[in-house]
Design an enzyme around this catalytic site. Structure first.
Site, mmCIF file in Angstrom:
data_model
loop_
_atom_site.group_PDB
_atom_site.id
_atom_site.type_symbol
_atom_site.label_atom_id
_atom_site.label_comp_id
_atom_site.label_asym_id
_atom_site.label_seq_id
_atom_site.Cartn_x
_atom_site.Cartn_y
_atom_site.Cartn_z
ATOM 1 N N ASP A 24 0.867 -1.164 0.000
ATOM 2 C CA ASP A 24 0.000 0.000 0.000
ATOM 3 C C ASP A 24 0.912 1.224 0.000
ATOM 4 O O ASP A 24 2.114 1.118 0.266
ATOM 5 C CB ASP A 24 -0.877 -0.043 1.256
ATOM 6 C CG ASP A 24 -1.637 1.251 1.473
ATOM 7 O OD1 ASP A 24 -2.410 1.648 0.575
ATOM 8 O OD2 ASP A 24 -1.423 1.882 2.528
ATOM 9 N N ASP A 26 -0.215 5.142 1.042
ATOM 10 C CA ASP A 26 -0.458 6.079 2.146
ATOM 11 C C ASP A 26 -0.442 5.356 3.483
ATOM 12 O O ASP A 26 -1.186 4.396 3.705
ATOM 13 C CB ASP A 26 -1.811 6.782 1.967
ATOM 14 C CG ASP A 26 -1.825 7.740 0.790
ATOM 15 O OD1 ASP A 26 -0.907 8.569 0.682
ATOM 16 O OD2 ASP A 26 -2.763 7.653 -0.028
#
Length: 239
Positions: A24, A26
């Site tokens: 991922d 953020d």
């Protein structure tokens, strides 16, 4: 008697470093959850809507923007939903301070690449947002492929991971999905990959534990502590 496993201990079934590590963005590689909360609160203010608790906004980080708004404000009409999405993009891209990687992120990416791992990103960000963040951080060259929610379905649906697995010619058991939200961990479960949570991002430890990851780490550097293997190769052409 406590029957909850100790997710902080690296399980034996993970073995050595995998063929493919999917991150991922953020809150996992980039220290960017605060700017998302700020942009969302500013957007609500511009549309004369009362602010929401910061923790509520942090709780939807990882979803596509449309799904995040629907989760936070399920009763708003379509017009307000669309206006908020437009305003959020405006506010987010108006923040001039460059996105910053977590301190250990670049060393981790470099180390995994040198160890022979293929690297990818699966994110709820927009393509524009991810491309700007990769340019600001200089991290783009580390990744063999990147997928955003605009090009697939929102987490926790496994479509992004399935696309990355197909592109890299990898089996689910050859891949780690690393993320800071339970959306990442549930997506990994749905796709059949290993699920690794990291605690320095958007979702609190107890929420990550509830998603029952294979492994829960506090620091990115922990992911580079494994045996090395021969470099993986990708035979597919770019999508």
């Amino acid at each position: 008697m406590n029957d909850i496993p100790d997710f902080t201990r690296r399980p034996e079934h993970l073995g050595e470093l995998p063929r493919l590590v999917i991150f991922d963005w953020d809150g996992t590689l980039a220290d960017s959850t605060g700017r998302i909360v700020t942009a969302f609160q500013r957007s609500l203010e511009q549309l004369s809507h009362p602010p929401l608790p910061d923790e509520a906004i942090r709780g939807i980080i990882g979803l596509s923007l449309g799904n995040a708004i629907a989760e936070l404000l399920p009763d708003v009409d379509v017009g307000f939903h669309d206006a908020l999405a437009t305003e959020y993009h405006r506010q987010y891209f108006a923040i001039e301070e460059p996105v910053a990687l977590y301190a250990a992120a670049e060393d981790l990416l470099k180390g995994l690449g040198q160890a022979g791992c293929l690297l990818a990103i699966a994110t709820g960000k927009s393509r524009r947002g991810l491309d700007r963040a990769l340019a600001q951080t200089g991290a783009g060259d580390y990744f063999h492929c990147t997928w955003t929610a605009e090009e697939s379905q929102s987490k926790p649906h496994p479509a992004m991971l399935e696309a990355i697995l197909d592109y890299t010619g990898s089996r689910p058991t050859e891949a780690w999905m690393v993320g800071d939200t339970d959306f990442d961990l549930l997506m990994a479960r749905h796709a059949g990959t290993h699920a690794i949570g990291i605690t320095h991002g958007a979702h609190p430890r107890e929420r990550l534990v509830a998603a029952r990851p294979d492994w829960l780490v506090d620091h990115l550097a922990q992911l580079n502590d494994a045996e090395r293997h021969e470099p993986a190769t990708v035979t597919k052409t770019s999508a």
